[in-house]
Design a protein around this motif. Sequence first.
Motif, short mmCIF file in Angstrom:
data_model
loop_
_atom_site.label_atom_id
_atom_site.label_comp_id
_atom_site.label_asym_id
_atom_site.label_seq_id
_atom_site.Cartn_x
_atom_site.Cartn_y
_atom_site.Cartn_z
N HIS A 142 0.82 -1.23 0.00
CA HIS A 142 0.00 0.00 0.00
C HIS A 142 0.86 1.28 0.00
O HIS A 142 0.53 2.26 -0.69
CB HIS A 142 -0.92 -0.04 1.23
CG HIS A 142 -1.87 1.10 1.32
ND1 HIS A 142 -2.98 1.21 0.52
CD2 HIS A 142 -1.87 2.20 2.13
CE1 HIS A 142 -3.63 2.32 0.83
NE2 HIS A 142 -2.98 2.94 1.80
N HIS B 86 1.17 4.63 -2.42
CA HIS B 86 1.12 6.06 -2.06
C HIS B 86 2.31 6.80 -2.66
O HIS B 86 2.17 7.91 -3.18
CB HIS B 86 1.10 6.23 -0.54
CG HIS B 86 -0.27 6.17 0.05
ND1 HIS B 86 -1.28 7.02 -0.35
CD2 HIS B 86 -0.81 5.38 1.02
CE1 HIS B 86 -2.38 6.76 0.36
NE2 HIS B 86 -2.13 5.76 1.18
N SER C 262 0.25 9.32 6.51
CA SER C 262 -1.14 8.91 6.26
C SER C 262 -1.82 8.56 7.58
O SER C 262 -1.28 8.82 8.65
CB SER C 262 -1.16 7.71 5.31
OG SER C 262 -0.78 6.55 6.00
N GLY C 263 -3.00 7.93 7.46
CA GLY C 263 -3.73 7.54 8.66
C GLY C 263 -3.07 6.38 9.37
O GLY C 263 -3.28 6.15 10.56
N GLY D 84 -1.80 10.94 10.77
CA GLY D 84 -3.22 11.09 10.43
C GLY D 84 -4.11 10.60 11.56
O GLY D 84 -5.17 11.18 11.86
N GLU D 85 -3.64 9.54 12.22
CA GLU D 85 -4.37 8.97 13.36
C GLU D 85 -4.44 10.02 14.49
O GLU D 85 -5.48 10.21 15.11
CB GLU D 85 -3.57 7.75 13.81
CG GLU D 85 -4.22 6.83 14.79
CD GLU D 85 -3.25 5.70 15.16
OE1 GLU D 85 -2.17 5.55 14.53
OE2 GLU D 85 -3.58 4.97 16.10
N ASP E 82 -6.95 12.61 13.60
CA ASP E 82 -8.32 12.14 13.78
C ASP E 82 -8.72 12.07 15.26
O ASP E 82 -9.84 12.41 15.62
CB ASP E 82 -8.50 10.76 13.11
CG ASP E 82 -8.35 10.84 11.59
OD1 ASP E 82 -8.52 11.95 11.04
OD2 ASP E 82 -8.04 9.82 10.96
N GLY F 98 -10.75 13.83 10.78
CA GLY F 98 -10.40 15.09 11.42
C GLY F 98 -9.32 15.89 10.73
O GLY F 98 -9.25 17.11 10.91
N GLY F 99 -8.45 15.21 9.97
CA GLY F 99 -7.32 15.90 9.34
C GLY F 99 -7.72 17.14 8.56
O GLY F 99 -7.26 18.25 8.86
N PRO F 100 -8.61 17.00 7.56
CA PRO F 100 -8.98 18.17 6.77
C PRO F 100 -9.68 19.25 7.60
O PRO F 100 -9.53 20.44 7.32
CB PRO F 100 -9.95 17.62 5.72
CG PRO F 100 -9.89 16.14 5.81
CD PRO F 100 -9.18 15.75 7.06
N GLY G 13 0.54 10.03 0.81
CA GLY G 13 -0.40 9.63 1.86
C GLY G 13 -1.44 10.72 2.11
O GLY G 13 -1.28 11.86 1.67
N GLY G 14 -2.47 10.37 2.84
CA GLY G 14 -3.60 11.28 3.07
C GLY G 14 -3.20 12.63 3.63
O GLY G 14 -3.76 13.66 3.25
N VAL G 15 -2.22 12.65 4.54
CA VAL G 15 -1.84 13.90 5.18
C VAL G 15 -1.02 14.80 4.23
O VAL G 15 -0.81 15.98 4.50
CB VAL G 15 -1.11 13.63 6.52
CG1 VAL G 15 -0.80 14.90 7.27
CG2 VAL G 15 -1.95 12.71 7.41
N ALA H 199 -2.20 15.94 1.80
CA ALA H 199 -3.19 16.94 1.37
C ALA H 199 -3.16 18.17 2.28
O ALA H 199 -3.78 19.18 1.97
CB ALA H 199 -4.59 16.32 1.38
N ASN H 200 -2.44 18.06 3.40
CA ASN H 200 -2.46 19.15 4.40
C ASN H 200 -1.86 20.45 3.85
O ASN H 200 -0.69 20.49 3.45
CB ASN H 200 -1.68 18.68 5.64
CG ASN H 200 -1.81 19.65 6.79
OD1 ASN H 200 -1.07 20.61 6.89
ND2 ASN H 200 -2.80 19.42 7.64
N ASP I 214 -6.54 7.17 -0.35
CA ASP I 214 -6.47 5.84 -0.98
C ASP I 214 -7.19 5.77 -2.32
O ASP I 214 -8.33 6.23 -2.45
CB ASP I 214 -7.07 4.80 -0.02
CG ASP I 214 -6.20 4.63 1.22
OD1 ASP I 214 -5.06 5.14 1.22
OD2 ASP I 214 -6.67 3.99 2.18
O1 KG4 Z 1 -3.71 7.70 3.07
P1 KG4 Z 1 -5.08 7.68 3.68
O2 KG4 Z 1 -6.26 7.92 2.79
O3 KG4 Z 1 -5.35 6.36 4.40
C1 KG4 Z 1 -4.35 5.59 4.98
O4 KG4 Z 1 -3.69 4.82 4.24
O5 KG4 Z 1 -4.16 5.76 6.19
O6 KG4 Z 1 -5.02 8.79 4.85
C2 KG4 Z 1 -6.15 9.10 5.62
C3 KG4 Z 1 -5.69 10.09 6.69
C4 KG4 Z 1 -6.76 10.40 7.73
O7 KG4 Z 1 -6.18 10.25 9.01
C5 KG4 Z 1 -7.12 11.86 7.46
O8 KG4 Z 1 -7.53 12.57 8.62
C6 KG4 Z 1 -5.80 12.38 6.92
O9 KG4 Z 1 -5.31 11.35 6.09
N1 KG4 Z 1 -5.96 13.61 6.14
C7 KG4 Z 1 -5.43 14.80 6.52
C8 KG4 Z 1 -5.83 15.75 5.54
N2 KG4 Z 1 -6.59 15.11 4.59
C9 KG4 Z 1 -6.65 13.79 4.97
N3 KG4 Z 1 -4.68 15.12 7.57
C10 KG4 Z 1 -4.29 16.40 7.71
N4 KG4 Z 1 -4.64 17.37 6.83
C11 KG4 Z 1 -5.40 17.09 5.74
N5 KG4 Z 1 -5.74 18.06 4.88
#
Ligand code: KG4
Length: 336
Positions: A114, A118, A138-139, A165-166, A169, A181-183, A271-273, A275-276, A304
């Motif tokens: 995975h 990413h 990421s999360g 990311g955890e 959240d 919670g991240g966004p 990873g998701g973060v 996007a921060n 993802d």
């Molecule tokens: O990569 P992802 O989709 O899933 C995993 O593989 O974990 O990441 C999801 C994580 C979540 O914890 C979410 O809150 C975080 O990414 N996330 C952010 C933002 N957008 C998504 N965290 C901080 N700022 C953001 N803008």
Amino acid sequence: MKDIYLLALESSCDETSAAIIKNGRMEIATVVLSQMDIHANYGGVVPEIASRHHIENITMVLEELLEKSNMTFEEIDGIAITYGPGLIGSLLITMQTAKTLSFIYNKPLIPVHHIAGHIYANNLKKPMQFPLLALVVSGGHTELIYMKEDYSFEKIGGTLDDAVGEAYDKVARTLNLSYPGGPVIDNLAYHNEASNAYSLPLPLDDDSYDFSFSGLKSAVINLVHNEKQRGNDIDIKDLATVFQNRVVEIITKKTMRALKEYNISNLIVAGGVAANKGLREQLQLLCEQKKIDLSFPDIDYCTDNAAMIGAAGYYAFKLGKIANLDLKAEANAKLE
Ligand code: KG4
Ligand code: ZN
């Protein structure tokens, strides 16, 4: 050279996704079906509910993919599949789908980690240049990975406890903000000046490349608890800003030091973060100063999706990383 078309499948958490990627870089079509709204009711992903929805969704997602791409399974050269890490019940749904299609259409099965996915989401935007440093946030992960060349991953640091990311959240939950919670925290903190009302520690500010976010998360929880006991209201925007500032500060500090020590001039974030907005802006500023080439995936490819699995799968395929029908889903798969 013959073009390679990979079907890619991903269901490691709460997104059911399928994509067709040509030569590792060109997206033919992608479908992502997110269950975010369902899990938002519970304040986080409920594994059993996630896997049940993957079962319901996967056929629809594949039908839509074939329609969108105007292709058939016969035209595919291989099937890239996320084998881990992730929620085991969720991983198993697309794993079983991939094996079934591999068996019926006699197509090679390509296992993809995975996190490799990413990382390779960046390659969909612009070709990755090596050697590079990948910051994976990421999360489920917070890692610094050194890549000498394509598909070579050397972890130089990672989180000792919560992923970033955890932590986002969980802090959001403490502040009664919605999931994920991240966004939400990012939007509250963006371009907001923090007052001096709250102070939080800079977590694991040491010489390693490891991270730790559970102490920072607990500091927020304790602060909220103490303020409540004193009958004080919490300034959520202010506290969210101080939290985000600390996260961005420690991540950028260690990342910039690693680039210097390893003498690397290419940084990719995944990873998701990734996007921060706060993290993006700070890294852009620092990388401009230090003449580092910085790359982020497009926002839709930070969280993802199967396109990133097809992007990574192409390089795995070229290296002959093919699996048979014994392939197992691994909840805690290591990247190597
Ligand atoms: O990569 P992802 O989709 O899933 C995993 O593989 O974990 O990441 C999801 C994580 C979540 O914890 C979410 O809150 C975080 O990414 N996330 C952010 C933002 N957008 C998504 N965290 C901080 N700022 C953001 N803008
Ligand atoms: Zn992910």
